[in-house]
Design a protein around this motif. Sequence first.
Motif, short mmCIF file in Angstrom:
data_model
loop_
_atom_site.label_atom_id
_atom_site.label_comp_id
_atom_site.label_asym_id
_atom_site.label_seq_id
_atom_site.Cartn_x
_atom_site.Cartn_y
_atom_site.Cartn_z
N ALA A 163 53.83 49.12 30.31
CA ALA A 163 54.03 47.69 30.59
C ALA A 163 54.17 47.47 32.10
O ALA A 163 53.58 46.54 32.66
CB ALA A 163 55.27 47.19 29.86
N PHE A 164 54.90 48.37 32.76
CA PHE A 164 55.03 48.23 34.22
C PHE A 164 53.68 48.40 34.90
O PHE A 164 53.29 47.59 35.76
CB PHE A 164 56.04 49.24 34.81
CG PHE A 164 55.85 49.40 36.29
CD1 PHE A 164 56.15 48.35 37.15
CD2 PHE A 164 55.28 50.56 36.82
CE1 PHE A 164 55.89 48.45 38.51
CE2 PHE A 164 55.03 50.66 38.18
CZ PHE A 164 55.33 49.60 39.03
N LEU A 165 52.93 49.45 34.53
CA LEU A 165 51.64 49.70 35.19
C LEU A 165 50.73 48.48 35.07
O LEU A 165 50.01 48.13 36.01
CB LEU A 165 50.95 50.93 34.59
CG LEU A 165 51.59 52.29 34.91
CD1 LEU A 165 50.87 53.41 34.16
CD2 LEU A 165 51.59 52.58 36.41
N LEU A 166 50.81 47.81 33.92
CA LEU A 166 49.95 46.65 33.72
C LEU A 166 50.36 45.44 34.57
O LEU A 166 49.57 44.54 34.80
CB LEU A 166 49.88 46.28 32.24
CG LEU A 166 49.08 47.28 31.39
CD1 LEU A 166 49.17 46.94 29.91
CD2 LEU A 166 47.60 47.32 31.83
N THR A 167 51.60 45.45 35.09
CA THR A 167 52.00 44.33 35.96
C THR A 167 51.28 44.40 37.31
O THR A 167 51.34 43.47 38.10
CB THR A 167 53.53 44.30 36.25
OG1 THR A 167 53.88 45.42 37.07
CG2 THR A 167 54.35 44.28 34.99
N LEU A 168 50.59 45.53 37.56
CA LEU A 168 49.86 45.67 38.83
C LEU A 168 48.45 45.11 38.73
O LEU A 168 47.65 45.25 39.66
CB LEU A 168 49.81 47.14 39.24
CG LEU A 168 51.19 47.81 39.41
CD1 LEU A 168 51.04 49.29 39.70
CD2 LEU A 168 51.96 47.14 40.54
N SER A 169 48.12 44.53 37.58
CA SER A 169 46.77 43.98 37.41
C SER A 169 46.76 42.49 37.72
O SER A 169 47.70 41.77 37.40
CB SER A 169 46.27 44.23 35.99
OG SER A 169 46.07 45.62 35.83
N ASP A 170 45.68 42.07 38.37
CA ASP A 170 45.58 40.71 38.92
C ASP A 170 44.31 40.07 38.37
O ASP A 170 43.21 40.34 38.84
CB ASP A 170 45.53 40.85 40.45
CG ASP A 170 45.23 39.57 41.19
OD1 ASP A 170 45.11 38.51 40.55
OD2 ASP A 170 45.13 39.63 42.44
N SER A 171 44.47 39.22 37.33
CA SER A 171 43.27 38.67 36.70
C SER A 171 42.55 37.69 37.62
O SER A 171 41.34 37.49 37.49
CB SER A 171 43.60 38.04 35.36
OG SER A 171 44.68 37.14 35.51
N SER A 172 43.25 37.11 38.60
CA SER A 172 42.56 36.17 39.51
C SER A 172 41.57 36.92 40.40
O SER A 172 40.58 36.36 40.86
CB SER A 172 43.57 35.40 40.37
OG SER A 172 44.21 36.26 41.29
N PHE A 173 41.81 38.22 40.62
CA PHE A 173 40.92 39.01 41.49
C PHE A 173 39.58 39.30 40.83
O PHE A 173 38.57 39.46 41.51
CB PHE A 173 41.62 40.33 41.85
CG PHE A 173 40.82 41.24 42.74
CD1 PHE A 173 40.65 40.94 44.08
CD2 PHE A 173 40.24 42.41 42.26
CE1 PHE A 173 39.92 41.78 44.92
CE2 PHE A 173 39.51 43.26 43.07
CZ PHE A 173 39.35 42.93 44.41
N VAL A 174 39.58 39.40 39.51
CA VAL A 174 38.34 39.82 38.83
C VAL A 174 37.51 38.64 38.33
O VAL A 174 36.55 38.82 37.59
CB VAL A 174 38.63 40.79 37.67
CG1 VAL A 174 39.20 42.09 38.19
CG2 VAL A 174 39.57 40.18 36.64
N GLN A 175 37.90 37.42 38.72
CA GLN A 175 37.14 36.27 38.24
C GLN A 175 36.00 35.90 39.18
O GLN A 175 36.15 36.02 40.38
CB GLN A 175 38.05 35.07 38.03
CG GLN A 175 38.61 35.06 36.61
CD GLN A 175 39.92 34.30 36.49
OE1 GLN A 175 40.23 33.50 37.36
NE2 GLN A 175 40.68 34.57 35.46
#
Length: 360
Positions: free
Chosen positions: A348-360
Amino acid sequence: MNKKNAIIALATTLFLLSIIHACKKEENPPTTTPYTFPEIPNFRAIPTDISNPITIEGVALGKKLFFDPILSLDSSISCSSCHQPQFSFADNKIKSEGVHQVLGKRNAMALVNLAWQKDRFFWDGRTTTLHEQITFPIQDPLEMQNTLDEVENRLQKNPTYVDLFWKAFGTKNISIDLVGKAIEQYEKTLISYNSKFDKFSRGELMLTDSELRGLEIFKTEKGDCFHCHSSTAPEVFISPDRTFANNGMDTITNVIDFADFGLGDFTNNLSDYGRFKIPTLRNLAFTAPYMHDGRFATLDEVIDFYNQGPKGSPTLEPIMREKAEKRLETLGHWGLNLSAQDKADLKAFLLTLSDSSFVQ
Ligand code: HEC
Ligand code: HEC
């Protein structure tokens, strides 16, 4: 010469001079506009590189080149074929496919926050700057299969590119060095800073209890991740103390048995065999599969691997061996001993490092 003719001659001369002047003016290098980076309070300042200042014109050119198959032998693939925006500029494949679908040797790396990675690029660290880096994929027989001369020739024959190089660099002589500099400028603008963890760091939101417990596991001896991936370099999550490591993925007695020599491929130093660049942990939600050979399809597999403990080999990172030996004394094995809940929290912590705005 009578007075009238003299005046006409003078006027003609002035007229011609003004044309020459106008033409000259057009040849003055055009002015460029510095690129403005966003203000990111939770990041360190972007390291500046005076040898390649980032401009709007340079970035626009770099972006066009990055997405243009003109760089490959048969104009079939571009940088973006293997570095796709929707996968945080990785390609979602175990190993990348080059021209004529030849299979590459390693997993494509995500391109994110490269501006803060100033020293080494590639899994084996074989290049130190982004503008030199581009010469590798262009010439790689498993990637673009082209030559640097051919790339220069093609671009030089293309009036759109000649104009764009003129606008970005004030020259119409296209060189590989400038191609690299333009792509480098574009790559440095690929900045991801709106992950959940970033928002938490800026005090904009709170992490869940599970995510907070995962962070604790990550940055303490319990998970032992922080020796190599560190939140003290929040832009990249790579420890400032280490660039390469052997994280114990294989049991090997003799270093020449590593399937991929990693850093050793480049340095020829036996003590570097099996060591790889420590990758960023940003945007893991989009960059599967994982590791230099793409061996793990999911984050659960990655966490299970670390939980089982490193496998032994002569170049295993000393800190990892030391911690594993300590656990052997207390727990009776090299593993981390994480419970199912601990593993879920870490994920769960590792996934907080993902940024969906970056991949749009
Ligand atoms: C055929 C697929 C493919 C193409 C085309 C390709 N790359 Fe890559 N890229 C990879 C792979 C695979 C790696 C890791 C290779 C290695 O370490 O040996 C990589 C690594 C990189 C890295 C290093 C990142 C890091 O964190 O160290 C950069 C930068 C990069 N590529 C940029 C580019 C650019 C720019 C282009 C176009 C000129 C390009 N790539 C074309 C597959 C590709
Ligand atoms: C001794 C240094 C070291 C430690 C400790 C370490 N890692 Fe790694 N990690 C690496 C290296 C090196 C790689 C790349 C290895 C390879 O591809 O061969 C890697 C790869 C990864 C990847 C894959 C990323 C990708 O894009 O492929 C994830 C996820 C990861 N580590 C998470 C963790 C977590 C979670 C922990 C703690 C439980 C941890 N690591 C502990 C060095 C380390």
